[in-house]
Every structure is written in C-alpha cells, then in structure tokens.
Design an enzyme around this catalytic site. Sequence first.
Site, mmCIF file in Angstrom:
data_model
loop_
_atom_site.group_PDB
_atom_site.id
_atom_site.type_symbol
_atom_site.label_atom_id
_atom_site.label_comp_id
_atom_site.label_asym_id
_atom_site.label_seq_id
_atom_site.Cartn_x
_atom_site.Cartn_y
_atom_site.Cartn_z
ATOM 1 N N HIS A 67 -8.026 11.351 -2.207
ATOM 2 C CA HIS A 67 -7.304 10.081 -2.774
ATOM 3 C C HIS A 67 -7.157 10.096 -4.136
ATOM 4 O O HIS A 67 -7.890 10.598 -4.846
ATOM 5 C CB HIS A 67 -8.511 8.616 -2.334
ATOM 6 C CG HIS A 67 -7.797 7.654 -2.610
ATOM 7 N ND1 HIS A 67 -7.556 7.010 -3.806
ATOM 8 C CD2 HIS A 67 -7.681 6.569 -1.672
ATOM 9 C CE1 HIS A 67 -7.004 5.656 -3.633
ATOM 10 N NE2 HIS A 67 -7.167 5.331 -2.440
ATOM 11 N N PHE A 88 0.674 -1.170 -0.230
ATOM 12 C CA PHE A 88 -0.003 0.030 -0.153
ATOM 13 C C PHE A 88 0.824 1.158 -0.114
ATOM 14 O O PHE A 88 1.926 1.166 0.279
ATOM 15 C CB PHE A 88 -1.020 -0.090 1.398
ATOM 16 C CG PHE A 88 -2.282 -0.013 0.651
ATOM 17 C CD1 PHE A 88 -2.878 -1.036 0.144
ATOM 18 C CD2 PHE A 88 -3.327 0.839 1.258
ATOM 19 C CE1 PHE A 88 -4.155 -1.137 0.084
ATOM 20 C CE2 PHE A 88 -4.468 0.756 0.787
ATOM 21 C CZ PHE A 88 -5.086 -0.073 0.115
ATOM 22 N N LEU A 147 -14.324 5.350 -5.150
ATOM 23 C CA LEU A 147 -13.130 4.965 -4.899
ATOM 24 C C LEU A 147 -12.587 3.882 -5.899
ATOM 25 O O LEU A 147 -13.226 2.844 -5.934
ATOM 26 C CB LEU A 147 -13.067 4.490 -3.482
ATOM 27 C CG LEU A 147 -11.430 4.029 -3.209
ATOM 28 C CD1 LEU A 147 -10.463 5.450 -2.928
ATOM 29 C CD2 LEU A 147 -11.410 3.237 -1.866
ATOM 30 N N ARG A 176 -0.508 9.319 -0.305
ATOM 31 C CA ARG A 176 -1.442 9.885 -1.269
ATOM 32 C C ARG A 176 -1.327 11.172 -1.508
ATOM 33 O O ARG A 176 -1.843 11.792 -2.519
ATOM 34 C CB ARG A 176 -3.004 9.649 -0.611
ATOM 35 C CG ARG A 176 -3.172 8.213 -0.579
ATOM 36 C CD ARG A 176 -4.627 7.730 0.321
ATOM 37 N NE ARG A 176 -4.538 6.438 -0.029
ATOM 38 C CZ ARG A 176 -5.492 5.542 0.956
ATOM 39 N NH1 ARG A 176 -6.257 6.220 1.621
ATOM 40 N NH2 ARG A 176 -5.647 4.441 0.788
ATOM 41 N N GLN A 187 -7.760 14.306 3.397
ATOM 42 C CA GLN A 187 -7.033 13.516 2.394
ATOM 43 C C GLN A 187 -7.900 13.478 1.218
ATOM 44 O O GLN A 187 -9.100 13.375 1.074
ATOM 45 C CB GLN A 187 -6.940 12.136 3.025
ATOM 46 C CG GLN A 187 -6.204 11.146 1.738
ATOM 47 C CD GLN A 187 -5.565 10.058 2.722
ATOM 48 O OE1 GLN A 187 -6.319 9.260 2.733
ATOM 49 N NE2 GLN A 187 -4.309 10.103 3.191
ATOM 50 N N HIS A 236 -11.181 12.203 0.838
ATOM 51 C CA HIS A 236 -11.443 10.684 0.990
ATOM 52 C C HIS A 236 -11.364 10.289 2.220
ATOM 53 O O HIS A 236 -12.042 9.176 2.906
ATOM 54 C CB HIS A 236 -10.363 9.931 0.130
ATOM 55 C CG HIS A 236 -10.174 8.565 0.513
ATOM 56 N ND1 HIS A 236 -10.985 7.392 0.042
ATOM 57 C CD2 HIS A 236 -9.270 7.893 1.418
ATOM 58 C CE1 HIS A 236 -10.845 6.446 0.615
ATOM 59 N NE2 HIS A 236 -9.659 6.501 1.338
ATOM 60 N N GLU A 250 -6.264 1.772 -3.717
ATOM 61 C CA GLU A 250 -5.019 1.961 -3.745
ATOM 62 C C GLU A 250 -4.325 0.492 -3.884
ATOM 63 O O GLU A 250 -3.153 0.359 -4.542
ATOM 64 C CB GLU A 250 -4.186 2.356 -2.714
ATOM 65 C CG GLU A 250 -2.935 2.860 -2.759
ATOM 66 C CD GLU A 250 -2.504 3.978 -1.447
ATOM 67 O OE1 GLU A 250 -2.801 4.971 -1.540
ATOM 68 O OE2 GLU A 250 -2.362 3.215 -0.341
ATOM 69 N N ARG A 301 -2.756 10.748 6.010
ATOM 70 C CA ARG A 301 -2.916 9.342 6.517
ATOM 71 C C ARG A 301 -2.186 8.236 5.426
ATOM 72 O O ARG A 301 -2.596 8.368 4.289
ATOM 73 C CB ARG A 301 -4.448 8.814 6.832
ATOM 74 C CG ARG A 301 -4.567 7.432 7.016
ATOM 75 C CD ARG A 301 -6.082 7.228 7.223
ATOM 76 N NE ARG A 301 -6.806 7.365 6.215
ATOM 77 C CZ ARG A 301 -7.171 6.223 5.400
ATOM 78 N NH1 ARG A 301 -6.766 5.030 5.543
ATOM 79 N NH2 ARG A 301 -8.190 6.355 4.343
#
Length: 575
Positions: free
Chosen positions: A241, A125, A251, A285, A239, A354, A254, A389
Amino acid sequence: MEIYLVEIFDYDLVIVGSGLAGLRAAIEAARTGNGKLRIAIIAKNQLMRPHSISAEGGSAAVLYTEEGDSFDLHAYDTIKGSDYLGDQDVVEFFVRQCPVDVLELEHWGIPWARREDGRIAQRPFGGHSYPRATFASDRTGFYEVHTLYDTLLKYGNVDKYHEQFVYDFIIENNRFKGVMALDIPTGQIRIFKARAGIIATGGLGRLYGYTTYSHLVTGDGLAIALRRGMRLKDIEFIQFHPTGLVPSGILITEGVRGDGGILRNAKGERFMEKYAPTKKDLAPRDIVSRSMMTEILEGRGFKGPNGLDYLLLDFSPIGAEKIKEKLSQVREIGMHYVGIDPLESPLPVRPAAHYTMGGIDVTRTGFTGITGLWAAGEAACYSVHGANRLGANSTSECIVFGKIAGGESAKWLLKDNGMITLSEGEMSSAEDFISDAYKDKGDNDPYEIKRELWSTMDKYAYVFRNEKDLTEGLKVIRGLIERSGKISISEKGNVYNQNLISTLEMKNLVELAEVVVFSALQRKESRGSHFRTDYPKRDDENFLKHTIIQRVDGAPQITYRPVTLTKWKPEPRVY
Ligand SMILES: Cc1cc2nc3c(=O)[nH]c(=O)nc-3n(C[C@H](O)[C@H](O)[C@H](O)COP(=O)(O)OP(=O)(O)OC[C@H]3O[C@@H](n4cnc5c(N)ncnc54)[C@H](O)[C@@H]3O)c2cc1C
C-alpha cells in the site's frame, strides 16, 4: 507441565476466523441451516477484534447506475487493476453481488456515510473510474465487524469461542473432520470435530516487518493448508500500500487521496502526474507504490529511520472540515504516532505490505477440493484480484464470498453427509503436536528468527524484485526454516503462553515465506504487484496464468492454470 486433550466438541460446521469473511459465513450458515445445524465460530483472539476492524476506507459496490456507474465498469476496473490475472467470470459475478451485500449491511444497521440528500455516500478510490467506495467515516471495517457480530447474535445455534489457536485441520482420505486447537487461557487441547469447516483466517502480511497488518495476521490457515497438501494460488502477489505511516507502517487510508490528498517528493513536486497522467495519485496501488520507490531510489525522498526513506502525503487540498468529518481516525493516528496533525503538516509515508492477493486455491463457491472444507476472505484466492487488488474490493469480497461459503456449506450439510468419527491416533496426535512443540530442541530464539524473516522479506521481496535478491532471500529463508525446528520454548507455563503461540506463528510464517519467494522466482515477468527489474515487461505469452503451488514430499512444486477471460482482452495498463 502436562498437556491434555480436555474436550472434544461435536459440531456440524466449524468456522475458523471471525473477520468479515468468517462472520458473514456464520450468519449465512445459521440462516440457511434454520436452526438445524450446530455451528462453532472460533478465533485466536477476541471474536470482535479480528484484523478486519482496521479496514478504513470503504467497500466497493455499484449503487448509482443512473449516475454513470455500471457493473461492466466495476468489472473492467477490477480486471485492468488485476493486470489481467483476475478470472473474468468470477469478477463479473462479484461486482453484481457487491451492491446486494453492501445494502444488506445497511438493513442490518451499519451507519454508512450519507450524501446531503440522505442517500448512501461513496468516495473515490484508486483505480476505480467511479466513486464507489461505500464507507463509514474512516472506520469502515470496525462498523462492518460490529454490524455482522450484532446480526450473528440473532442466531441461537452458533457457539462462539475466543482465544483458540488452531494448529491443525483433521483431514482423512480427503475428508474434513475438524480442527485441533490450543485453548490459549489454559494451554490445553480442544478438538472441534465437525462435518464441515470454513477457513477464514485472513492473509499472511506479517511476513514483512514494514506492514499495515496487525501482529495477528500470520497466515496460519494458509500454512496448515500447505502442510495438509492443499494448493495455494498466486501467492507471489503481495500488495504494497502506498501510504504506510513511517516508521510504524500503520495504514493511512487511500481515502485521503480519494478525498483530494496529494503525494509529494522532497522537492515538493506532485510526482504522480508524471507516472499516471490521468489518475495521478489515485492510480492503482502497484503503480503508485512503484512510482514512490522510484522517487525515493532516485534521491527525491526524505531520509527516514532504519532505511525507511519516505515521501509526504499532503492533506491541505482536502480542507479542515472534511478531514475532521471523514478522516478523523487518520488525523488521530498522525497526531498520536508521529506527533503531526495533518491539518497543519503532511504525513511521512512509504509503501508497506498490505494485502495477500493469493491464497488457498478455491472454486467460486470457496470449495477447497477437500470434501466438507471451504475457505473465505483473504485466506482464499477466488482470483478476483489477480496480480493487484483495487482498494475497497477486499471487504466487499469478504462479505460476498463469506456469505456464499456459509450458504454452500450449510446446504451441503443439510443433505446429511454422514457421521464423523475420530480415531485414537487422531486424538493423540493433537496432544503430541503441542507436547512436541514444548520440547527443548535447540537454542534458537523464535523472536530473532521472526525479526530476520521480516528484514529478509523487506529487503529481498519488496516492491522491486530480481533473480539475485530472490535467490538470496530464498537461501536465507531456508536457513530460517531449519533453525525454526531447533528452538526451546523458554516460557514453560500453560496459561496464556505467548512464547508458544509466537513460535507456532513464526513457523507458519517461515514456511509461507518459502513458497512466496519460490513462486516469485519462477514468475519471470512483471505483472501487477510483482515487478521484476530483470524482466520489467508483462509477458502474456508465457505468464498469463495462475501459479499453483503445493508441497510435494516437503518441497514446493509449481504448476500453472490458465486465466479465464470473458470479454476483456489484455491491454497495456495506462492510467
Ligand atoms: C490496515 C488495513 C486497512 C484496510 N482497509 C481496507 C478497506 O478500507 N477496504 C477494503 O476493501 N479492504 C481493506 N483492507 C483489507 C481487508 O481489511 C482485509 O482483507 C479483510 O478485512 C480480511 O478479512 P478476513 O475475514 O479474511 O480476515 P481477518 O479479518 O484477518 O480475520 C482473520 C480471523 O482469523 C482468526 N485466526 C487467524 N489465525 C487463526 C488461528 N490459527 N486459530 C484461530 N483463529 C485464527 C483471527 O483471530 C481472525 O478472527 C485493509 C487492510 C489493512 C491491513
């Protein structure tokens, strides 16, 4: 139409929210209470349909130290990912707890994906230096919610309430006493009196129009907390994304890039090599989103609908077999929403709102500072994520800190913390609030205000920010706040009055937008997800500190608090 206070329930603990954090808290409170506590868990929709079910990619945990992963590595990745705004003591605690709680889910029956030898599989990730995202296909949140809900059913002393819209917390002399809720099916009022509470109402992503969040996520818990004088922390950090599907914003996990997918611009170039030579498409991100917007703004994107210019996510390096096995939901999303099968063609993507890095200011145990009140999950800010994050750290955070909030509140309750009594005034104010909401106060359309809010946030407080845009955005938002008080609810019926609920949610959103943009204006530096084109550098000397915002006499007021550093000194973030 008349509004009645129809029921007053009497509980020891009320948990508002049945996402991963609320469910995990409920299990732990019931387990710790050992039959001695009466617990209610309530949600504004069906309990088994929280936003958490849309989590796709995985939950971070160090499982294979013998193969090279370590707690220090996970902590370092998280802290570097946070652009050094994460509190390092909390992060160190968090990473040690993740495997315990991820394995507990395994014992409760979650179908984690497997390696060929039968052990738990993990996928790479963004920003993680080891493949430590534990996953269940690309439906991780769905399986986690169901596993937790099933486990909760073992405990007989937890009452479950669906479709209860909480619109206020009852707090007197800094002591929590319960929550006020609208019973959505009947439109009548219920008070959940309780000696303790846990706010697990999720983030505030529906501030934005182009977002991966469901329409449920309207920051209600945060807005009520602000109104009740509580503090929010680091709320300017939202955030984005990198891979929201254009045009819906749904979404695309990732995990696609974790499994080998590549971002390409209109020239077909793998542009991330330029911005993050080592991690490339799997940089954190904030960095990938900025790189994408740079490509788009410099003319190397594709023209999209309604200004949603986009880039492409190329699945071809992953291979058909792996896509079918590990990314089946994403494939369905592509086929269903844009008519593209990722096995054959890339998907159109651009950064979408996100995640809410900030939240209610809490201690490591989730304590809010109000006697008897805890917060957990995305609604809370423990300072694990700081300014950005890392993917897979949130679902883990929900189960780690949800468990702690549940256990702590139950232990506190078992010490016999007195009776709660409600005054006549408190009870009648529950009715007054809703009666007042129905009153005709003007001709503004709540849905129009929400749409204007979305376009304002998308335009002025997106990936790149600056003084001029934020100032303009704040002006528009203050106008929306004023208009939000001059509304008439056109639907007058009691039963499932969506018009009323949407209006209450909209009011919460506009109030939160003000503090997000106000905090962003004061942070005159670039850190993590908050990038100021007029202050493009991180400024540790002046801004290595948490933003604490509160409403004082109705106006937002900011103070700052130092970041806790343990062993990692802030350094440039190179990936
Ligand atoms: C599309 C998507 C995919 C994601 N994938 C991942 C991933 O793979 N890994 C990862 O780590 N993170 C992921 N995240 C982030 C993660 O899913 C969330 O941060 C997390 O699930 C939030 O859980 P929660 O329990 O705090 O809140 P939620 O799941 O949002 O639950 C909030 C609960 O509060 C209730 N509620 C809210 N307001 C009220 C009210 N006024 N009255 C009564 N009840 C109320 C709701 O009904 C709901 O039950 C993803 C996020 C998105 C948007």
